[in-house]
Design a protein around this motif. Sequence first.
Motif, PDB file in Angstrom:
ATOM      1  N   UNK A   9       0.859  -1.182   0.000  1.00  0.00           N
ATOM      2  CA  UNK A   9       0.000   0.000   0.000  1.00  0.00           C
ATOM      3  C   UNK A   9       0.898   1.235   0.000  1.00  0.00           C
ATOM      4  N   UNK A  10       0.679   2.116  -0.962  1.00  0.00           N
ATOM      5  CA  UNK A  10       1.521   3.300  -1.095  1.00  0.00           C
ATOM      6  C   UNK A  10       0.797   4.568  -0.656  1.00  0.00           C
ATOM      7  N   UNK A  11       1.565   5.473  -0.094  1.00  0.00           N
ATOM      8  CA  UNK A  11       1.120   6.839   0.150  1.00  0.00           C
ATOM      9  C   UNK A  11       2.109   7.738  -0.579  1.00  0.00           C
ATOM     10  N   UNK A  12       1.726   8.250  -1.747  1.00  0.00           N
ATOM     11  CA  UNK A  12       2.585   9.129  -2.524  1.00  0.00           C
ATOM     12  C   UNK A  12       2.191  10.578  -2.261  1.00  0.00           C
ATOM     13  N   UNK A  13       3.168  11.399  -1.902  1.00  0.00           N
ATOM     14  CA  UNK A  13       2.901  12.811  -1.612  1.00  0.00           C
ATOM     15  C   UNK A  13       4.229  13.549  -1.555  1.00  0.00           C
ATOM     16  N   UNK A  14       4.183  14.824  -1.223  1.00  0.00           N
ATOM     17  CA  UNK A  14       5.408  15.580  -1.026  1.00  0.00           C
ATOM     18  C   UNK A  14       6.193  15.003   0.140  1.00  0.00           C
ATOM     19  N   UNK A  15       7.505  14.917  -0.005  1.00  0.00           N
ATOM     20  CA  UNK A  15       8.327  14.275   1.021  1.00  0.00           C
ATOM     21  C   UNK A  15       8.200  14.938   2.379  1.00  0.00           C
ATOM     22  N   UNK A  16       8.054  16.271   2.402  1.00  0.00           N
ATOM     23  CA  UNK A  16       7.954  16.974   3.680  1.00  0.00           C
ATOM     24  C   UNK A  16       6.668  16.609   4.414  1.00  0.00           C
ATOM     25  N   UNK A  17       5.567  16.481   3.667  1.00  0.00           N
ATOM     26  CA  UNK A  17       4.298  16.097   4.282  1.00  0.00           C
ATOM     27  C   UNK A  17       4.362  14.660   4.805  1.00  0.00           C
ATOM     28  N   UNK A  18       4.996  13.776   4.061  1.00  0.00           N
ATOM     29  CA  UNK A  18       5.133  12.392   4.503  1.00  0.00           C
ATOM     30  C   UNK A  18       5.988  12.302   5.764  1.00  0.00           C
ATOM     31  N   UNK A  19       7.091  13.039   5.787  1.00  0.00           N
ATOM     32  CA  UNK A  19       7.966  13.034   6.961  1.00  0.00           C
ATOM     33  C   UNK A  19       7.219  13.527   8.194  1.00  0.00           C
TER      34      UNK A  19
END
Length: 271
Positions: A80-90
């Motif tokens: 299962x993936x969550x693709x988004x901006x790296x800063x938001x994911x962090x």
Amino acid sequence: MITRTGRRPRLRVAGGCLAALLTVGACSSGSSGSGSASASGSASAAVTGTVTVFAAASLKESFTTLGQQFEQAHPGTKVVFNFAGSDALAASIVGGAPADVFAAASPATMKTVTDKGDAAGDPATFARNQLEIATVPGNPQQIATLQDLARPGLKVVLCAKEVPCGAAAQKALAAGNVQLTPVSYEQDVKGALTKVELQEADASLVYQTDVKSAAGKVDGVPFAEASSAINDYPIATLAHAPNSAGAAAFVALVESPQGRQVLADAGFLSP
């Protein structure tokens, strides 16, 4: 409510164990150091269940392919993936969001996670990426250089400055001594690309991998200053991963020759 448990032991899979990984789901390794984790030195740790991967938006196409390959190699698993901006994911990870793997588009965003002790070990750089100018098909504005983006009347979209593609764009613009005011700042690279695909903008600064994935919908214009703003992509298993064995196996696939080929096919540079 997410309960934060103690730090899980860091597990590694050596690159030479790829064949075993793809058949039995795990292999032992006596090596240590940066990079991925494996199932605690025992081939008996089967890979099962769901593997949740938080990944930079620019990895969507290549990681989707790798997720399919992973599921084929490990019947019954699901990625299962969550693709988004790296800063938001962090920010989500340090806030307690349950995830097994984090793949970021820059070391700076990965550092947000490692500084909080949320990575299971030292991240490994698995790919690199550089910018390209995306234009409307046919490049009707005849954009040929980075400096052309500053022409009056040209509608340019950039990634937000705090996300990796935006930080890289600012470096490139500074290297080219280019000053411009974009019509919008987007929260991830796919948002910037979509503006051009929909012809709501004349051009945007995105990764070369995004231009390649949107072939036919945008044209790409390489530019010299892109070499001054190449982003390293780090990956790490997470300290509180619900599926640590699955996390280790997925990272091992990304770092394997098979994984590197998928990334190269998508236009990523070697680490």
